[in-house]
Write a protein that holds these residues in place. Sequence first.
Motif, PDB file in Angstrom:
ATOM      1  N   SER B  35       0.817  -1.210   0.000  1.00  0.00           N
ATOM      2  CA  SER B  35       0.000   0.000   0.000  1.00  0.00           C
ATOM      3  C   SER B  35       0.853   1.264   0.000  1.00  0.00           C
ATOM      4  N   VAL B  37       0.532   5.199   1.545  1.00  0.00           N
ATOM      5  CA  VAL B  37      -0.140   6.070   2.513  1.00  0.00           C
ATOM      6  C   VAL B  37       0.545   7.429   2.427  1.00  0.00           C
ATOM      7  N   TYR B  95       4.396   7.331   1.900  1.00  0.00           N
ATOM      8  CA  TYR B  95       5.006   6.153   2.499  1.00  0.00           C
ATOM      9  C   TYR B  95       4.499   4.898   1.779  1.00  0.00           C
ATOM     10  N   ALA B  97       3.986   0.805   2.436  1.00  0.00           N
ATOM     11  CA  ALA B  97       3.809  -0.036   3.619  1.00  0.00           C
ATOM     12  C   ALA B  97       3.419  -1.442   3.205  1.00  0.00           C
ATOM     13  N   LYS B  98       3.862  -2.396   3.991  1.00  0.00           N
ATOM     14  CA  LYS B  98       3.521  -3.807   3.767  1.00  0.00           C
ATOM     15  C   LYS B  98       2.114  -4.052   4.260  1.00  0.00           C
ATOM     16  N   GLY B  99       1.321  -4.698   3.395  1.00  0.00           N
ATOM     17  CA  GLY B  99      -0.048  -5.040   3.762  1.00  0.00           C
ATOM     18  C   GLY B  99      -1.062  -4.249   2.966  1.00  0.00           C
ATOM     19  N   ILE B 105      -0.785  -7.662   9.051  1.00  0.00           N
ATOM     20  CA  ILE B 105      -0.459  -6.613  10.021  1.00  0.00           C
ATOM     21  C   ILE B 105       0.464  -5.606   9.328  1.00  0.00           C
ATOM     22  N   PRO B 106       0.094  -4.332   9.321  1.00  0.00           N
ATOM     23  CA  PRO B 106       0.921  -3.323   8.642  1.00  0.00           C
ATOM     24  C   PRO B 106       2.128  -2.947   9.481  1.00  0.00           C
ATOM     25  N   ASP B 107       3.084  -3.855   9.559  1.00  0.00           N
ATOM     26  CA  ASP B 107       4.187  -3.697  10.509  1.00  0.00           C
ATOM     27  C   ASP B 107       5.411  -3.005   9.946  1.00  0.00           C
ATOM     28  N   TRP B 109       7.001  -0.026   7.290  1.00  0.00           N
ATOM     29  CA  TRP B 109       6.804   1.166   6.476  1.00  0.00           C
ATOM     30  C   TRP B 109       8.163   1.652   5.978  1.00  0.00           C
ATOM     31  N   GLY B 110       8.144   2.325   4.838  1.00  0.00           N
ATOM     32  CA  GLY B 110       9.347   3.004   4.388  1.00  0.00           C
ATOM     33  C   GLY B 110       9.537   4.303   5.153  1.00  0.00           C
ATOM     34  N   GLN B 111      10.599   4.999   4.816  1.00  0.00           N
ATOM     35  CA  GLN B 111      10.926   6.249   5.510  1.00  0.00           C
ATOM     36  C   GLN B 111      10.186   7.453   4.922  1.00  0.00           C
TER      37      GLN B 111
END
Lengths: 108, 119
Positions: B35, B37, B95, B97-99, B105-107, B109-111
């Motif tokens: 995803s 964000v 950003y 993000a995984k998920g 679980i969106p655990d 994220w990139g920077q």
Amino acid sequence: DIQMTQSPSTLSASVGDRVTITCRASQSISRWLVWYQQKPGKAPKLLIYKASNLESGVPSRFSGSGSGTEFTLTISSLQPDDFATYYCQQYNSYSSWTFGQGTKVEIK
Amino acid sequence: EVQLLESGGGLVQPGGSLRLSCVVSGFTFSSYDMSWVRQAPGKGLEWVSTVSGYGEITNYADSVKGRFTISRDSSKNTLYLQMSGLRAEDTAVYYCAKGGMDGTIPDYWGQGTLVTVSS
């Protein structure tokens, strides 16, 4: 879409205080909720997943509870490093992500 | 170690285009939705788009539908966001993000990468 309503938007507290943040979903999301901490200029950091599970490495003063539509994040004894903005997010399967508006925890 | 590294942000004029990339390592890329964000300056987090593990299903926020396209290349472990018809209100840190809609679980994220839309 599932709406997430987070309160309060700002919270003033002192070191050592117990702090509680609330998140409400517009429909049941079971326990598909996470809590993040975000500091300025940084990506969100995962604190709690599945409403009440503490992410590895996160201090035990953080805890989460709730299910369905009502959730809370509690910091049992606020520490200087905890002054930040906190977000809830629902990640229910088959539904796009939605976030709470955020709660800024400030020094009183 | 899981890493997500975004790139491609910058200053673009209204109506312009930009392509963001997110290179992933440390997990099996094609096993998870991914995803985007975004976060406008001083504002909260806003979900933008999600793509399924093999790229066959995509989903967009109403605010970007018809202007943004999400895609992924499993051979390069890379997630993309092609943005066109950019508006001032698209100015934000983006950003990856995984998920997504798979219940992951969106655990991670990139920077983040900053996109500024201004003339």
